[in-house]
Design a protein around this motif. Structure first.
Motif, mmCIF file in Angstrom:
data_model
loop_
_atom_site.group_PDB
_atom_site.id
_atom_site.type_symbol
_atom_site.label_atom_id
_atom_site.label_comp_id
_atom_site.label_asym_id
_atom_site.label_seq_id
_atom_site.Cartn_x
_atom_site.Cartn_y
_atom_site.Cartn_z
ATOM 1 N N HIS A 1 0.822 -1.205 0.000
ATOM 2 C CA HIS A 1 0.000 0.000 0.000
ATOM 3 C C HIS A 1 0.859 1.258 0.000
ATOM 4 C CE1 HIS A 1 -4.180 -1.438 0.384
ATOM 5 N NE2 HIS A 1 -3.612 -2.516 0.876
ATOM 6 N N ALA A 2 2.039 1.205 0.627
ATOM 7 C CA ALA A 2 2.959 2.341 0.547
ATOM 8 C C ALA A 2 3.452 2.534 -0.888
ATOM 9 C CB ALA A 2 4.133 2.140 1.497
ATOM 10 N N TYR A 3 3.683 1.448 -1.586
ATOM 11 C CA TYR A 3 4.111 1.532 -2.979
ATOM 12 C C TYR A 3 3.007 2.117 -3.862
ATOM 13 C CZ TYR A 3 5.967 0.055 -7.513
ATOM 14 O OH TYR A 3 6.423 0.028 -8.800
ATOM 15 N N ILE A 4 1.756 1.742 -3.577
ATOM 16 C CA ILE A 4 0.636 2.308 -4.326
ATOM 17 C C ILE A 4 0.537 3.810 -4.064
ATOM 18 C CG2 ILE A 4 -1.874 2.299 -4.542
ATOM 19 C CD1 ILE A 4 -0.534 -0.069 -5.868
ATOM 20 N N ARG A 5 0.755 4.230 -2.794
ATOM 21 C CA ARG A 5 0.739 5.660 -2.494
ATOM 22 C C ARG A 5 1.841 6.391 -3.255
ATOM 23 N NH1 ARG A 5 -1.927 6.573 2.565
ATOM 24 N NH2 ARG A 5 -3.636 5.053 2.605
ATOM 25 N N LYS A 6 2.973 5.742 -3.429
ATOM 26 C CA LYS A 6 4.077 6.360 -4.154
ATOM 27 C C LYS A 6 3.732 6.538 -5.633
ATOM 28 C CE LYS A 6 9.021 5.835 -5.112
ATOM 29 N NZ LYS A 6 10.235 5.007 -4.878
ATOM 30 N N LEU A 7 3.068 5.549 -6.217
ATOM 31 C CA LEU A 7 2.708 5.636 -7.629
ATOM 32 C C LEU A 7 1.620 6.671 -7.876
ATOM 33 C CD1 LEU A 7 2.642 1.879 -8.731
ATOM 34 C CD2 LEU A 7 4.479 3.539 -9.031
ATOM 35 N N THR A 8 0.686 6.791 -6.947
ATOM 36 C CA THR A 8 -0.452 7.687 -7.135
ATOM 37 C C THR A 8 -0.243 9.037 -6.462
ATOM 38 O OG1 THR A 8 -1.535 6.710 -5.190
ATOM 39 C CG2 THR A 8 -2.056 5.772 -7.344
ATOM 40 N N GLY A 9 0.947 9.308 -5.937
ATOM 41 C CA GLY A 9 1.207 10.583 -5.289
ATOM 42 C C GLY A 9 1.699 11.628 -6.268
ATOM 43 N N GLY A 10 1.956 12.814 -5.742
ATOM 44 C CA GLY A 10 2.448 13.904 -6.564
ATOM 45 C C GLY A 10 1.340 14.633 -7.297
ATOM 46 N N ALA A 11 1.740 15.553 -8.154
ATOM 47 C CA ALA A 11 0.764 16.367 -8.873
ATOM 48 C C ALA A 11 -0.003 15.557 -9.909
ATOM 49 C CB ALA A 11 1.465 17.547 -9.543
ATOM 50 N N GLY A 12 0.653 14.563 -10.522
ATOM 51 C CA GLY A 12 -0.010 13.779 -11.544
ATOM 52 C C GLY A 12 -0.949 12.727 -11.024
ATOM 53 N N LYS A 13 -0.861 12.384 -9.726
ATOM 54 C CA LYS A 13 -1.727 11.367 -9.117
ATOM 55 C C LYS A 13 -1.630 10.033 -9.851
ATOM 56 C CE LYS A 13 -3.331 14.281 -6.099
ATOM 57 N NZ LYS A 13 -2.932 14.187 -4.676
ATOM 58 N N GLY A 14 -0.453 9.730 -10.404
ATOM 59 C CA GLY A 14 -0.263 8.449 -11.071
ATOM 60 C C GLY A 14 -0.848 8.357 -12.460
ATOM 61 N N LYS A 15 -1.364 9.482 -13.013
ATOM 62 C CA LYS A 15 -1.969 9.424 -14.344
ATOM 63 C C LYS A 15 -0.925 9.437 -15.447
ATOM 64 C CE LYS A 15 -6.203 11.796 -12.891
ATOM 65 N NZ LYS A 15 -7.080 12.970 -13.109
ATOM 66 N N PHE A 16 0.251 9.972 -15.153
ATOM 67 C CA PHE A 16 1.285 10.087 -16.181
ATOM 68 C C PHE A 16 2.483 9.240 -15.769
ATOM 69 C CE2 PHE A 16 -1.034 14.080 -15.766
ATOM 70 C CZ PHE A 16 -1.615 14.162 -17.031
ATOM 71 N N ALA A 17 2.873 8.342 -16.632
ATOM 72 C CA ALA A 17 4.010 7.463 -16.365
ATOM 73 C C ALA A 17 4.973 7.538 -17.545
ATOM 74 C CB ALA A 17 3.561 6.020 -16.151
ATOM 75 N N ALA A 18 6.246 7.643 -17.219
ATOM 76 C CA ALA A 18 7.271 7.710 -18.261
ATOM 77 C C ALA A 18 7.596 6.299 -18.742
ATOM 78 C CB ALA A 18 8.520 8.403 -17.725
ATOM 79 N N LEU A 19 7.267 6.020 -19.967
ATOM 80 C CA LEU A 19 7.515 4.708 -20.562
ATOM 81 C C LEU A 19 8.643 4.829 -21.581
ATOM 82 C CD1 LEU A 19 3.850 3.487 -21.142
ATOM 83 C CD2 LEU A 19 5.331 3.039 -19.186
ATOM 84 N N GLU A 20 9.577 3.932 -21.470
ATOM 85 C CA GLU A 20 10.739 3.941 -22.358
ATOM 86 C C GLU A 20 10.570 2.862 -23.408
ATOM 87 O OE1 GLU A 20 15.622 3.437 -22.169
ATOM 88 O OE2 GLU A 20 14.395 3.330 -20.348
ATOM 89 N N ASN A 21 10.764 3.242 -24.659
ATOM 90 C CA ASN A 21 10.666 2.301 -25.764
ATOM 91 C C ASN A 21 11.988 1.547 -25.891
ATOM 92 O OD1 ASN A 21 9.858 0.885 -27.990
ATOM 93 N ND2 ASN A 21 10.020 2.609 -29.416
ATOM 94 N N ILE A 22 12.044 0.362 -25.315
ATOM 95 C CA ILE A 22 13.273 -0.422 -25.286
ATOM 96 C C ILE A 22 13.318 -1.340 -26.504
ATOM 97 C CG2 ILE A 22 14.610 -2.099 -23.971
ATOM 98 C CD1 ILE A 22 13.326 -1.028 -21.445
ATOM 99 N N SER A 23 14.413 -1.301 -27.210
ATOM 100 C CA SER A 23 14.609 -2.168 -28.374
ATOM 101 C C SER A 23 15.892 -2.970 -28.185
ATOM 102 C CB SER A 23 14.690 -1.328 -29.657
ATOM 103 O OG SER A 23 14.948 -2.167 -30.772
ATOM 104 N N CYS A 24 15.766 -4.274 -28.327
ATOM 105 C CA CYS A 24 16.919 -5.172 -28.180
ATOM 106 C C CYS A 24 17.370 -5.732 -29.526
ATOM 107 C CB CYS A 24 16.567 -6.319 -27.227
ATOM 108 S SG CYS A 24 16.201 -5.785 -25.540
#
Length: 381
Positions: free
Chosen positions: A221-244
């Protein structure tokens, strides 16, 4: 001379005099202009009233927004039937509201039209599933005189998840780590706060690392609070396009797999360990529970497995932590050897779960041995 006068499509074919007469009216088109444009615009077979009454209403649901075509004279029951068909609901398994906060519910009335309900073209309505109801292949039943609803269960792929009592309890908790005023570092009054005494978030890694013993993994639940905290409330996540993929066209060596270099090889990927854990502590109500389970391994040297039955409670030593309290171990049918373990079909599994439910217990985990016994007489590894 041409005059820059325009009164819309109704003036097509009018003379300049007729246009001036139409302009002198009360902001509208005169009888002469209406006559030249084909007569009065009224409902009927020849007036085109059906197109004038047609409107599009937007309906927002948890699955997205859809547009429903309706008319002003259409009854609320007919409109809700269209909504149910469009979203795949059946048997009144949903409710439609005028406002987002679930106020102004639209009832399936066969006597009230959308015009009476003041629903206009382009309005946004809000759909919420009621209870466990969900999408269905059937349409909504809006027969007159029926006010009761029979919710249908969702398909297995869209089943609603019922959270555990401990999860519902922890969601409502503040979770902040409150600290007392530091007499040496704090320079404010008893009612003030500073960086040295302000409450910390439950996912503060520096605080967890300085506990005794240190906590390597924060609670779920602490981890969930970390993801949903801040100004974005967890709506914006930085996704990296990884190519191998290996870059082609490198001429300094033979193509892969005969050769490879730093220019054409893919970037290195680092795997990080999981930062949280679902259960922060486990406790046996009686030490004899585990001793009886280990007796089989001590006497035979064969591996063994068992299901842990108990309950989840709050673990107060860790912010928003969960503790599993084990009350019993159930050993299912199995075949064990010193190096392997095979589970068999259990005809009593359903009965065991029913008895555990009546006792207020549930499966909270499992336990197994993975040791090689040096001396089965004394049960030492």
């Amino acid at each position: 001379d041409a005059l820059p006068i325009s009164l819309g499509n109704a003036e097509t074919g009018l003379t300049l005099t007729q246009r001036l007469e139409a302009r002198q009216g009360n902001g509208g088109v005169t009888a002469a202009a209406r006559a030249a444009s084909g007569g009065p615009r009224r409902g009927g077979a020849g007036g085109g009233g059906g197109m004038a009454d047609s409107m599009t209403i937007r309906v927002q649901s948890p699955d997205g927004v859809r547009r429903i075509t309706a008319t002003k004279r259409e009854t609320a029951a007919t409109f809700l039937k269209k909504v149910g068909t469009e979203f795949g609901f059946g048997s009144n398994g949903f409710s439609v509201y005028v406002n987002r906060n679930k106020t102004g519910e639209i009832s399936a009335s066969p006597n009230k039209s959308l015009n009476v309900l003041k629903i206009k073209h382009g309005d946004m309505l809000y759909l919420y599933p009621s209870g466990a109801a969900g999408p269905s292949s059937e349409y909504m039943d809006t027969s007159p005189g029926t006010s009761s609803s029979t919710p249908l269960s969702r398909p297995p792929s869209a089943a609603q998840v019922v959270e555990d009592d401990i999860d519902q309890f922890l969601i409502k908790q503040d979770g902040k780590i409150y600290r007392n005023r530091d007499p040496q570092l704090c320079r404010h009054g008893p009612q003030g706060k500073c960086v040295h005494c302000v409450p910390l978030e439950p996912f503060d890694e520096d605080y967890l690392n300085h506990l005794e013993p240190p906590v390597k993994h924060m609670s779920f639940h602490a981890y969930i609070r970390k993801l949903t905290g801040g100004a974005g409330k967890g709506k914006f996540a930085a996704l990296e396009n990884i190519s191998c993929k290996i870059k082609s066209g490198c001429e300094g060596h033979p193509p892969w797999p005969e050769g490879i270099c730093t220019k054409c090889q893919p970037s290195a990927i680092t795997l990080n360990r999981q930062k949280y854990r679902h259960v922060d502590n486990i406790m046996f109500e009686n030490h004899t529970i585990a001793d009886r389970f280990l007796d089989f391994w001590r006497k035979t040297g064969q591996q063994h497995i068992g299901y842990l039955y108990g309950r989840y409670t709050e673990h107060k030593d860790i912010p928003l932590g969960i503790r599993a309290e084990v009350a019993a171990i159930y050993e299912p049918p199995q075949i064990g050897t010193p190096n392997s373990l095979q589970l068999l079909d259990d005809p009593k599994a359903v009965i065991v779960d029913e008895i555990a439910t009546k006792l207020g217990l549930r499966k909270v985990g499992w336990i197994f041995t993975d040791l090689i016994s040096v001396d089965t007489q004394i049960g030492r590894a």
